[in-house]
Design an enzyme around this catalytic site. Structure first.
Site, mmCIF file in Angstrom:
data_model
loop_
_atom_site.group_PDB
_atom_site.id
_atom_site.type_symbol
_atom_site.label_atom_id
_atom_site.label_comp_id
_atom_site.label_asym_id
_atom_site.label_seq_id
_atom_site.Cartn_x
_atom_site.Cartn_y
_atom_site.Cartn_z
ATOM 1 N N ASP A 38 27.538 -74.378 -22.418
ATOM 2 C CA ASP A 38 27.083 -75.367 -23.390
ATOM 3 C C ASP A 38 27.347 -76.779 -22.858
ATOM 4 O O ASP A 38 28.300 -76.988 -22.085
ATOM 5 C CB ASP A 38 27.818 -75.186 -24.721
ATOM 6 C CG ASP A 38 27.411 -73.908 -25.441
ATOM 7 O OD1 ASP A 38 26.311 -73.402 -25.154
ATOM 8 O OD2 ASP A 38 28.197 -73.438 -26.285
ATOM 9 N N TYR A 66 38.107 -68.253 -20.200
ATOM 10 C CA TYR A 66 38.039 -69.556 -20.856
ATOM 11 C C TYR A 66 39.415 -69.949 -21.378
ATOM 12 O O TYR A 66 40.199 -69.086 -21.794
ATOM 13 C CB TYR A 66 37.072 -69.529 -22.043
ATOM 14 C CG TYR A 66 35.633 -69.252 -21.701
ATOM 15 C CD1 TYR A 66 34.741 -70.296 -21.452
ATOM 16 C CD2 TYR A 66 35.156 -67.954 -21.651
ATOM 17 C CE1 TYR A 66 33.413 -70.045 -21.165
ATOM 18 C CE2 TYR A 66 33.826 -67.684 -21.352
ATOM 19 C CZ TYR A 66 32.955 -68.735 -21.107
ATOM 20 O OH TYR A 66 31.649 -68.476 -20.820
ATOM 21 N N ASP A 80 31.631 -75.794 -33.151
ATOM 22 C CA ASP A 80 32.527 -76.521 -32.253
ATOM 23 C C ASP A 80 32.709 -77.946 -32.769
ATOM 24 O O ASP A 80 32.234 -78.289 -33.859
ATOM 25 C CB ASP A 80 32.008 -76.500 -30.804
ATOM 26 C CG ASP A 80 30.633 -77.157 -30.654
ATOM 27 O OD1 ASP A 80 30.220 -77.906 -31.549
ATOM 28 O OD2 ASP A 80 29.976 -76.894 -29.623
ATOM 29 N N ARG A 178 32.764 -69.830 -29.272
ATOM 30 C CA ARG A 178 32.692 -70.577 -30.539
ATOM 31 C C ARG A 178 32.753 -69.617 -31.724
ATOM 32 O O ARG A 178 33.503 -69.823 -32.685
ATOM 33 C CB ARG A 178 31.366 -71.346 -30.611
ATOM 34 C CG ARG A 178 31.274 -72.557 -29.739
ATOM 35 C CD ARG A 178 29.930 -73.235 -29.928
ATOM 36 N NE ARG A 178 28.839 -72.560 -29.227
ATOM 37 C CZ ARG A 178 27.562 -72.664 -29.549
ATOM 38 N NH1 ARG A 178 27.206 -73.401 -30.588
ATOM 39 N NH2 ARG A 178 26.628 -72.052 -28.848
#
Length: 292
Positions: A38, A66, A80, A178
């Site tokens: 993203d 992540y 987010d 997310r």
């Protein structure tokens, strides 16, 4: 020119922006990435150049790592920090780290996710974010993803009616971190969102070795192609097999070879060089992609 670049994507850029810039820098049209990030997410973006682009599907299959932050207390339209506020739920000071840790463990293994409305998942030929921007309602398809590790990596910090903590997740292809953040909050009984995220590992590459686009450009202008890693790094999680000289000849000519292996797909090597991707057919293996 062929190989794989471990790009450190910066915030504000799409994955396509990275590819567009590298095509101009390297003068190479055949470039693709091994897993979308993203725009607001930074970190490792594996980029395949030349014949390495034929390995992108296997790079995308490999697990990703992540590190980020989850904020409990409110959720947003995009799940987010960039989205508009949707709902608030004040976080009580009685919430404990042990409760959070137990909830996180419930997501280990294969889980189901509904992709964010602001995402590139296609429904009836259109991307979900296109429906969102047009204010249109559409049913989002549920998907199965795999979470290998999901753990809190910092103390729980209370700030006004909210609370936040850092986390690390190791997951399979197609996972929306997310959504994982929002689903964790829901399991705890609170609105939540992912407030920060960095991809620290993808396709066997780690952020410590990643290069910015500017660093790649400087090396290339100086005639230094050390930023290109061998295409052998792009086989993802495929099991490997070593071929003998006669088998290499058969594979290069597109013929079947008999191997004492059980996997449906194999990365075939000879002298540490990737020869082909083999697929099992009728008890033997036939080359799907040949690289020499």
């Amino acid at each position: 020119m062929s190989g794989i670049i471990n790009v450190k994507k910066e915030a504000g850029m799409t994955s396509h922006d990275v590819i567009f810039k590298l095509r101009k820098i390297l003068g190479e049209k055949k470039i693709g990435h091994g897993g979308t990030l993203d725009p607001d997410v930074t970190g490792v973006l594996p980029v395949a150049v030349g014949k390495a682009t034929r390995l992108i599907e296997y790079m995308q299959e490999e697990g990703k790592v992540y590190e980020g932050e989850i904020t409990l207390g409110y959720t947003t339209t995009t799940e987010d920090a960039s989205g508009d506020l949707v709902e608030r739920t004040p976080i009580p000071m009685s919430l404990t780290e042990e409760e959070i840790d137990r909830a996180m463990q419930c997501f280990i293994g294969e889980i189901r996710q509904v992709p964010p409305l602001y995402s590139a998942v296609k429904v009836k030929g259109r991307k979900l974010y296109e429906y969102a921007r047009a204010g249109e309602v559409v049913e989002r398809p549920e998907r199965r993803v795999v979470i290998h590790q999901f753990e809190r990596t910092s103390p729980l910090l209370f700030e006004g009616d909210c609370a936040r903590f850092s986390f690390r997740v190791r997951c399979g292809k197609g996972t929306y971190v997310r959504t994982l953040s929002v689903d964790l909050g829901a399991r705890l009984g609170f609105a939540s969102h992912m407030s920060k995220l960095v991809r620290t590992g993808s396709a066997g590459m780690v952020i410590e070795d990643a290069l910015t686009i500017e660093e790649v450009a400087s090396l290339f202008e100086a005639g230094d192609k050390s930023f290109l890693q061998p295409i052998e790094h792009g086989i993802g999680d495929l099991p490997q097999v070593s071929l003998g000289k006669e088998e290499v000849v058969e594979v290069v000519h597109g013929r079947f070879v008999s191997l004492d292996e059980s996997a449906d797909l194999l990365a075939a090597f000879a002298d540490d060089r990737l020869i082909a991707i083999l697929e099992k057919r009728e008890g033997c293996y036939k080359p799907r992609k040949v690289f020499i």
